[in-house]
Design an enzyme around this catalytic site. Structure first.
Site, PDB file in Angstrom:
ATOM      1  N   SER A 155       0.922  -1.250   0.146  1.00 27.56           N
ATOM      2  CA  SER A 155       0.068  -0.050  -0.134  1.00 27.56           C
ATOM      3  C   SER A 155       0.598   1.384  -0.087  1.00 27.56           C
ATOM      4  CB  SER A 155      -1.030  -0.217   1.078  1.00 27.56           C
ATOM      5  OG  SER A 155      -2.013  -0.707   0.989  1.00 27.56           O
ATOM      6  N   LYS A 158       0.306   3.741  -2.841  1.00 27.03           N
ATOM      7  CA  LYS A 158      -0.858   4.951  -2.743  1.00 27.03           C
ATOM      8  C   LYS A 158      -0.002   6.292  -2.535  1.00 27.03           C
ATOM      9  CE  LYS A 158      -4.584   2.231  -0.507  1.00 27.03           C
ATOM     10  NZ  LYS A 158      -3.806   0.996  -0.293  1.00 27.03           N
ATOM     11  N   SER A 332      -5.852   3.802   4.389  1.00 25.24           N
ATOM     12  CA  SER A 332      -5.321   2.958   3.421  1.00 25.24           C
ATOM     13  C   SER A 332      -6.474   2.328   2.386  1.00 25.24           C
ATOM     14  CB  SER A 332      -4.572   1.626   3.778  1.00 25.24           C
ATOM     15  OG  SER A 332      -3.749   1.040   2.828  1.00 25.24           O
TER      16      SER A 332
END
Length: 493
Positions: A155, A158, A332
Site C-alpha cells: 500500500s 498509494k 489505506s
C-alpha cells in the site's frame, strides 16, 4: 484463502469529519487522546499536552488545527493561562516548510549509517530489505541500501497514486455524479463520475433536485412528478471491473457508480463484505429516493448511456481531492485509491482502466521529474503483487510533496498516518514510545511483504523522508516492529 493485506484501523482520524478521540491502553488503563496533524509531522494532543516536533504548515487539516488550539490555549494577548505578568505570549510557529531547515545543520550520513546499520538486518524483516532516507530540503540521499531496487510496495504505492492525482487535477477538484433527463422528460439517467464515497444521503438530495426539475416540466407543476424510466450510466470507466485479487473484502468492483464503496455492513473503512453489483445497487437506491421525492419510476433500473441531448437536472460533487487523498492514505483506502488512479487517467487522456491508469500515473510522475525507472503501477492501491517501486522513488515523492513551490501536493504529507494515533499506525506504537506522534508514514502489508514510507523531523530540525521495503518476512508481527524501529531511529539522529 484471501490474500493477506493490511487492515486499516477501525478508529483513525477522519479527514472529512475532523479528528477522532482515540483510546489506547497504558498500564492497564485507557487514556483519551486527540490528534492534530501538520504537513510535516504528527502533532499529538494527549491528555491536554501538546507533543510537537516542528511547526505547522498551511496544508494542515483545519479541523485538527482548531481542535489542537482549543485543547491547550497557552499564550496570546487575550486568552491562555495567565501569569503574574499577564497572559503568556505564544511563540509564532512559521507557517511554511522551509522553516524546518533554515539555518539547521546538515545531517551526517556517516552518523546515520551507524544508527541504521544494526537495525536493517533484523530477522523480522525477512530475506531482503531496500531502503532510502533523504533530506527533503536538498534532495540529498543520506542513506541507501538497494535504493534503486524495484520492490513490491504493497500500500505504500498509494503515495504515488495520490501524488499523481493531485498533480494532474489539483487539490480542489471534485468528482461529479449527475442525473440527466431526456428531452421528452421520460427517461432519467444516473451518470456515475467515479466517486466511490457517494452515499444514500447524496442520492436523496439529487432525487429532490430531479423531482423539482420534473415538476417544472409538468403541465401544472404539482405532485406527483413523472412517470420516468430510470437508467444508469457507468461508461466513464472502461476495462475490467474486478481487481486481479477479487472478489475480496478489501476492494469492491471498480466502477464509475457505487455507494459507500460497495460496503454491505455500514462501515467506512477496513475490510468488509462487498456487493457484486455496486452500480445496480446505487441505481436502485436512487429509484427509491425518487419515489420518496414524489417521482413515479416505472420498471426496474437498467444500464444505458445518457442521451447526448439529455440535460443535467441534479448534481452531487465529492469532497475535494485533497480530502480524498488524505483519506486514501490515512485509512489505506483501496477503493478511493483506484478511483483516483482512474481520475488521473481521464485527465491525462487515457482510458479509465487499470492499464490506462498505469500509463497516466507513470507519465505524470515523469513530468514531475521523479525517478520512475523500474516502477510498474499495475494498480493504484497496492493490492497487486505485480506492482514495483523503488525506495528512491518513494522518498522522492515525499520530498516533492514537501516542496514549498508545490503546495497542491501537501495532502500527501498531511494524509500520512500518525504513529500511535491515527489510521493504520494507531495501534503500532506505545503511547510513550520515542516515535509516537513524531513518525508519519504510510504502511504496506501483503503476505511476505511489509513496507513503511513517510517523514520524520530529526534532532537538527530537518525534515527527512524515508522508505523501507521488506520482502520475504514470515509474519507482519515480526516485520512491523522492526520497520517501526528504523523510522523511530531517525527521530534521534
Amino acid at each position: 484463502m484471501a490474500e493477506q493485506v493490511e487492515e486499516p484501523s477501525v478508529r483513525p482520524s477522519d479527514p472529512w469529519r475532523g479528528p477522532k478521540f482515540l483510546t489506547t491502553k497504558h498500564n492497564g488503563s485507557h487514556t483519551w487522546q486527540v490528534i492534530a496533524g501538520s504537513a510535516t509531522l504528527g502533532l499529538a494532543v494527549a491528555a491536554g499536552a501538546v507533543l510537537a516536533a516542528g511547526p505547522w504548515d498551511n496544508g494542515q487539516r483545519k479541523a485538527e488545527r482548531a481542535l489542537a488550539a482549543a485543547a491547550d490555549r497557552t499564550g496570546g494577548a487575550h486568552h491562555g493561562r495567565t501569569t503574574p505578568e499577564g497572559p503568556r505570549p505564544a511563540p509564532s510557529a512559521p507557517a511554511v516548510l522551509p522553516a524546518l531547515t533554515a539555518g539547521k545543520a546538515a545531517q551526517d550520513p556517516a552518523g546515520l549509517r551507524a544508527v541504521l546499520t544494526p537495525l536493517v538486518d533484523a530477522p523480522g524483516l525477512g530475506k531482503k530489505l531496500a531502503a532510502s532516507v533523504v533530506d527533503t530540503a536538498t534532495g540529498e540521499q543520506l542513506y541507501g541500501r538497494g535504493a534503486t531496487t524495484p520492490m513490491t510496495p504493497a500500500s505504500t504505492i498509494k503515495i504515488a497514486t495520490t501524488t499523481a492525482a493531485l498533480s494532474v487535477l489539483g487539490p480542489d477538484h471534485r468528482i461529479a455524479t449527475t442525473a440527466a433527463l431526456s428531452p421528452d422528460s421520460r427517461t432519467l439517467t444516473l451518470v456515475g463520475g467515479g466517486d466511490p464515497t457517494l452515499a444514500k444521503a447524496d442520492l436523496r438530495a439529487m432525487a429532490a433536485e430531479a423531482a423539482h426539475a420534473l415538476r417544472e416540466d409538468g403541465e401544472d407543476g404539482e405532485d406527483p412528478a413523472g412517470p420516468v424510466r430510470l437508467t444508469y450510466d457507468v461508461s466513464r470507466y472502461t476495462g475490467p471491473e474486478l481487481h486481479p485479487i477479487s472478489p475480496n473484502e478489501n476492494i469492491a468492483p471498480v466502477t464509475a457508480l457505487m455507494i459507500d464503496e460497495g460496503r454491505l455492513d455500514g462501515s467506512d473503512r477496513g475490510p468488509a463484505d462487498r456487493t457484486d453489483d455496486p452500480a445496480g445497487d446505487a441505481a436502485r437506491a436512487f429509484a427509491e429516493a425518487l419515489e420518496k421525492a414524489g417521482v413515479q419510476v416505472t420498471g426496474a433500473p437498467r444500464e444505458a448511456r445518457a442521451a447526448d441531448e439529455a440535460r443535467t437536472v441534479a448534481t452531487h460533487r465529492s469532497a475535494p481531492l485533497s480530502a480524498l487523498a488524505e483519506r486514501t492514505l490515512t485509512n489505506s483506502d483501496n477503493d478511493i485509491a483506484e478511483a483516483l488512479a482512474r481520475q488521473t487517467a481521464i485527465a491525462k487522456g487515457e482510458k479509465a482502466s487499470f492499464a490506462g491508469a498505469r500509463r497516466a500515473v507513470t507519465n505524470e510522475l515523469k513530468k514531475l521529474q521523479l525517478p520512475v525507472g523500474g516502477a510498474h503501477f499495475a494498480d493504484g492501491s497496492g493490492l497487486d503483487r505485480k506492482d514495483r517501486v523503488t525506495p528512491a522513488l518513494l522518498t522522492a515523492l515525499l520530498a516533492r510533496a514537501a516542496d514549498p513551490d508545490r503546495p497542491g501536493l501537501r495532502p500527501v504529507l498531511t494524509g500520512l498516518p500518525i504513529a500511535g494515533f491515527s489510521g493504520t499506525l494507531d495501534g503500532r506504537y506505545e503511547r510513550d514510545a520515542a516515535g509516537t506522534g513524531r513518525v508519519r508514514a504510510k504502511t504496506g502489508t501483503l503476505r511476505g511483504v511489509n513496507s513503511l514510507a513517510g517523514t520524520v523531523v530529526d534532532r537538527q530540525g530537518r525534515l527527512l523522508a524515508f522508505a523501507f521495503l521488506a520482502s520475504g518476512s514470515t509474519s507482519a508481527a515480526g516485520a512491523e516492529p522492526a520497520l517501526d524501529a528504523l523510522a523511530t531511529a531517525l527521530t534521534g539522529v
